[in-house]
Design a protein around this motif. Sequence first.
Motif, PDB file in Angstrom:
ATOM      1  N   ARG A 253      68.770 -86.461 -57.538  1.00  0.00           N
ATOM      2  CA  ARG A 253      68.090 -85.508 -58.423  1.00  0.00           C
ATOM      3  C   ARG A 253      66.729 -86.093 -58.792  1.00  0.00           C
ATOM      4  O   ARG A 253      66.650 -87.135 -59.426  1.00  0.00           O
ATOM      5  CB  ARG A 253      68.902 -85.261 -59.706  1.00  0.00           C
ATOM      6  N   GLN A 254      65.658 -85.434 -58.362  1.00  0.00           N
ATOM      7  CA  GLN A 254      64.310 -85.912 -58.635  1.00  0.00           C
ATOM      8  C   GLN A 254      63.447 -84.775 -59.164  1.00  0.00           C
ATOM      9  O   GLN A 254      63.495 -83.662 -58.650  1.00  0.00           O
ATOM     10  CB  GLN A 254      63.672 -86.493 -57.363  1.00  0.00           C
ATOM     11  N   GLY A 255      62.651 -85.072 -60.172  1.00  0.00           N
ATOM     12  CA  GLY A 255      61.671 -84.115 -60.673  1.00  0.00           C
ATOM     13  C   GLY A 255      62.208 -83.105 -61.654  1.00  0.00           C
ATOM     14  O   GLY A 255      61.477 -82.199 -62.063  1.00  0.00           O
ATOM     15  N   LEU A 256      63.470 -83.210 -62.059  1.00  0.00           N
ATOM     16  CA  LEU A 256      64.025 -82.257 -63.026  1.00  0.00           C
ATOM     17  C   LEU A 256      63.561 -82.607 -64.431  1.00  0.00           C
ATOM     18  O   LEU A 256      63.534 -83.784 -64.818  1.00  0.00           O
ATOM     19  CB  LEU A 256      65.554 -82.272 -62.982  1.00  0.00           C
ATOM     20  N   ARG A 257      63.226 -81.593 -65.191  1.00  0.00           N
ATOM     21  CA  ARG A 257      62.861 -81.812 -66.586  1.00  0.00           C
ATOM     22  C   ARG A 257      64.125 -81.990 -67.424  1.00  0.00           C
ATOM     23  O   ARG A 257      65.165 -81.403 -67.114  1.00  0.00           O
ATOM     24  CB  ARG A 257      62.103 -80.608 -67.133  1.00  0.00           C
ATOM     25  N   PRO A 258      64.059 -82.769 -68.510  1.00  0.00           N
ATOM     26  CA  PRO A 258      65.206 -82.838 -69.432  1.00  0.00           C
ATOM     27  C   PRO A 258      65.481 -81.458 -70.011  1.00  0.00           C
ATOM     28  O   PRO A 258      64.573 -80.737 -70.413  1.00  0.00           O
ATOM     29  CB  PRO A 258      64.736 -83.819 -70.513  1.00  0.00           C
ATOM     30  N   ARG A 259      66.749 -81.079 -70.035  1.00  0.00           N
ATOM     31  CA  ARG A 259      67.107 -79.756 -70.549  1.00  0.00           C
ATOM     32  C   ARG A 259      67.103 -79.775 -72.072  1.00  0.00           C
ATOM     33  O   ARG A 259      67.681 -80.661 -72.696  1.00  0.00           O
ATOM     34  CB  ARG A 259      68.487 -79.337 -70.037  1.00  0.00           C
ATOM     35  N   THR A 260      66.455 -78.787 -72.651  1.00  0.00           N
ATOM     36  CA  THR A 260      66.420 -78.676 -74.110  1.00  0.00           C
ATOM     37  C   THR A 260      67.441 -77.677 -74.623  1.00  0.00           C
ATOM     38  O   THR A 260      67.624 -77.526 -75.815  1.00  0.00           O
ATOM     39  CB  THR A 260      65.016 -78.234 -74.570  1.00  0.00           C
TER      40      THR A 260
END
Length: 421
Positions: A253-260
């Motif tokens: 998993r690369q480039g995913l933003r942290p989920r808010t």
Amino acid sequence: MVQRGTAPGTPPAGGPARLRLLDEPPSCDGRPLTGRAAALVHALALAEGSPVGQDELVEELWPDAPPGHPHQSLQTVVSRARALLGADAVARRGEGYALALAPDDVDQARLLSRAGRAVAALEARDPSAAVALTRALPAVPDGGDDIGSPRGAVLARARTALADCLRARALGLDALGRYGEAAPLLRELAAEHPGDEALLAALVRCEAWTGSPAAALERYENHRRLLDERGAVPGPRLRAAHEAALAAENPVRQGLRPRTGPLQGREADVRAVADAVAGRRLVTITGPGGVGKTSLAQEVASRSFFPVVRVLTMTALAPGPAEPSGARSGADRADAARRLAQGMLGAMNQRPRAGEDPAPPSHGPWRPRAPSSCSTTASSSSNPWPISSGRSCRPGRACTSSSRPGGCWTWPPSTSTDSPR
């Protein structure tokens, strides 16, 4: 005893069928069908609109001893059936009779149709259609007390159609990456059909991503040992599922933003894009700026069950808009297109062949789905582009969000077995 259908949902067909042969007891417009009139209707339903001869119907209605005047007695039963179904529902055809109701008016015929279309959709690599066709399947009585009768034959055919629907649904859910929904159904079906490697492969893949990769690998190994004892080996589907289970132990998993937090009110959009990505090589989300295309693409990427998911931010790669003067050189545009192609290939762990220009030409391996220039596509794709590499032995999948509608570049080159749609 009743054989189960699927979970509640909106069935793809219209309202309730007029003639309900799968109910216990069967009925038409809410009125129960009983006696020889019911047997006649079931015998005609088995013919699916074709005429059934009078002598054959007499044998079905009086299997032990025919009446003294069989044809007159049959005509009496036909009159009773017409009184329940309607005067035109049982039609005289040549030397016999036929059920003249539309297929959609008969629940058994409707189920047979759905089964055929769901299986065909799965074979045509359209899992979304297969899943849609198999929502809210009816339960089917086991017919234990009707063996050897027309009703027993109708129910047996319906149970076969239901089994086809359930199999198509389970494999369709697996193909769409909806493993949480597929796993319980796959466990039931794999237990009932232990030799069906397509079901077992889907179950191994689902368990690897929703439960324990170790348990999925153990299931595969147990099956491999059984085959080995018989001098056989797992087929290609099962071997591919084994590779997917191995990949699930260490997903990339690369480039995913942290989920808010979850996207509020966008669940239908997330499902639609995820299903599209599962069945197509390239999916473009279009819409005006600020509507949440990037968030939607990120959400789809974060939920993906593909072994490898990489998200590219295209601002650093995509060609920028032309200067107001329009003086941007062809060399600048070609260089920008080359950077875009290299970024996409790198995200998919692909490299151009020796001496090959990675920039998309106007012909050859990269082809626009609609007339457009590479710079137009790239400049519209300044939002993040989640690129999910395919499961084992499958080409890569890509999803791009764009504020401008237009042509899309498809990659890899289309093939006869997995073409972009």
